[in-house]
Design an enzyme around this catalytic site. Sequence first.
Site, mmCIF file in Angstrom:
data_model
loop_
_atom_site.group_PDB
_atom_site.id
_atom_site.type_symbol
_atom_site.label_atom_id
_atom_site.label_comp_id
_atom_site.label_asym_id
_atom_site.label_seq_id
_atom_site.Cartn_x
_atom_site.Cartn_y
_atom_site.Cartn_z
ATOM 1 N N CYS A 178 1.056 -1.364 0.209
ATOM 2 C CA CYS A 178 0.087 -0.001 0.066
ATOM 3 C C CYS A 178 0.886 1.218 0.189
ATOM 4 C CB CYS A 178 -0.767 0.141 1.270
ATOM 5 S SG CYS A 178 -2.069 1.449 1.358
ATOM 6 N N CYS A 224 -0.730 4.009 -6.532
ATOM 7 C CA CYS A 224 -1.780 3.142 -5.530
ATOM 8 C C CYS A 224 -1.904 1.897 -5.932
ATOM 9 C CB CYS A 224 -2.955 3.987 -5.259
ATOM 10 S SG CYS A 224 -4.197 3.210 -4.624
#
Length: 258
Positions: free
Chosen positions: A78, A189
């Site tokens: 992440c 992302c």
Amino acid sequence: MKSILSRNNPIGFFDSGVGGLSVMKKTIELLPHENYIYYGDSKNAPYGVKTVDEVKKLSFKAVEFLLEKGAKAIVIACNTATAAAVEDIRKGYADIPIIGIEPALKPAIELNKNGDILIMATPMTLNEKKFAKLMSRYKEKKSIIPLPCAGLVEFIESGVLEGEELRKFLSEKLQGHNYKNTSSIVLGCTHYPFVRNEIQSIVGHEVNIIDGSLGTAKELKRRLKENNILNEKKEKGNIEIYNSKSEVVELSYKLINL
């Protein structure tokens, strides 16, 4: 450092939701004989609009979950959690490899193509000190344009990977940017690779789209080898997927098998 964990112990991955599956999928291609445990925190997604302290607390909770399952290494799959918490997590768990992920600016620079580099990421990733350091490393070499994409994670978390509504959202985010002057788009992302095809259809195939999954997988392999905990079995490893929203587990298995 020598790990006391067995080579057969799983590698733990976590993300704010299903996005980190894109990183784990690439890692499985590189290390097919390893065992894997994935934890997605879809109940608290997206992390990119939370405070740094909130993301740190959620990240430590995820790490504890994976360690309880016997993880021999942790991949923070992440970008937002890496930016907010990786330094503290490494200090707190110095006895195991902790691997983060960051926007793949270096590969984009190394393409040596004319034009801007566009970085699509969550607002928190783009606002954190870690990203500022990354930008300062390369800003003299290329025109780098950050593009915050609040709202995109929610599409992917709900399983919307294509279609008119998503395409409209992406077109509005990307509008105003001169695609003819864009060399590449960096997906900052881990959720975003799942909508790569829709992004590509908007900007055209002359624009390279890059993410950090392969670089993270290679760094993980290096760290496992360094610590003498690469799995040496010949058969394919096992995959276990957990999510703080139980209904998202089925979607997660679909995404890992895309």
